[in-house]
Write an enzyme that holds these catalytic residues in place. Structure first.
Site, short mmCIF file in Angstrom:
data_model
loop_
_atom_site.label_atom_id
_atom_site.label_comp_id
_atom_site.label_asym_id
_atom_site.label_seq_id
_atom_site.Cartn_x
_atom_site.Cartn_y
_atom_site.Cartn_z
CG HIS A 149 -23.74 19.43 -30.82
ND1 HIS A 149 -24.77 18.58 -30.53
CD2 HIS A 149 -22.69 19.05 -30.05
CE1 HIS A 149 -24.37 17.71 -29.61
NE2 HIS A 149 -23.12 17.98 -29.30
CE LYS A 207 -22.32 16.43 -32.96
NZ LYS A 207 -20.92 15.96 -32.84
#
Length: 244
Positions: A140, A144
């Site tokens: 990600h 995040k």
């Protein structure tokens, strides 16, 4: 047009939900975020001041906003889609209690593609059995908050019990473990790969999110599902059953 109220309206997903709402038959009539403002779409930071009428609450925010989400849903008795991840056991209990009063949809990932990935992984495990080691790698963007991702946990939970999951392993692999490795970098929307590793062959199942709009599509489909549902806690498996 159905009317949605968005928690985390000024975040990445909140903006996308607002921009594409009409594509799914919705209009965003209000939102909740840190900085309140008036305008075509009013934004509040106090649930007691929310004075707009809406049909469903959609949350793409942060675990710390769960209390105001629950407060608003409890006061208005409106269906609630919760797409935020990273909740602790106490917060999950709050969501369960709310679902006894209103229909609640909670998923670690709102993508129909991830639902298909999960189903494929469960089928692969049934065929391959215990002779294959299972590892999940998730990637990600560098902002995040939760680690591992809610999606990785969703996939892992479908394959093995939580107490046999090892996050970012340090040391030798033990038999029967499922390992989860997290990568954070750049602007990666979301990538998940499930690997089944045997002595003589490797099977991989992967999903790559190319746009956050796919999560908005899933959230609005979940909202549609809730509008005719009875109070209970639902997830992507329930939505997939209706689509099939």
């Amino acid at each position: 047009m159905k009317k949605a109220f968005i928690f985390g309206i000024d975040g990445r997903m909140g903006k996308i939900l607002t921009e594409c709402a009409a594509d799914f038959g919705y209009t965003v009539v209000g939102g909740f975020d840190k900085t309140p403002r008036s305008g075509d779409i009013p934004v509040f930071n106090d649930t007691n001041k929310i004075d707009v009428d809406f049909d469903v609450i959609i949350d793409f925010s942060n675990p710390y906003l769960l209390s105001p989400i629950v407060a608003l849903a409890d006061r208005t008795l409106k269906p609630t889609v919760i797409a935020t991840t990273g909740y602790n056991d106490s917060e999950l209990h709050m969501i369960m209690l709310l679902s006894k009063k209103v229909p609640v949809f909670r998923s670690g990932n709102m993508s129909l593609g991830i639902a298909a990935t999960k189903a494929a992984a469960v089928a692969a495990k049934a065929v391959l059995g215990d002779m294959f080691d299972i590892e999940i790698v998730e990637k990600h963007h560098n902002q995040k908050l939760d680690n591992p991702s809610g999606t990785a946990l969703l996939l892992a939970d479908a394959l093995i019990s939580r107490d046999n999951q090892v996050v970012n392993r340090d040391g030798k692999r033990k038999k029967g473990e499922l390992g989860i490795t997290s990568v954070r970098g750049g602007g990666v929307v979301g990538e998940h790969e499930i690997g089944f590793y045997g002595e003589d062959e490797i099977v991989t199942i992967s999903h790559s999110a190319r746009s956050r709009k796919l999560f908005a599509a899933g959230a609005y489909k979940a909202a549609d599902f809730l509008l005719s549902a009875a109070p209970a806690l639902y997830d992507m498996d329930d939505l997939v059953k209706t689509l099939l």
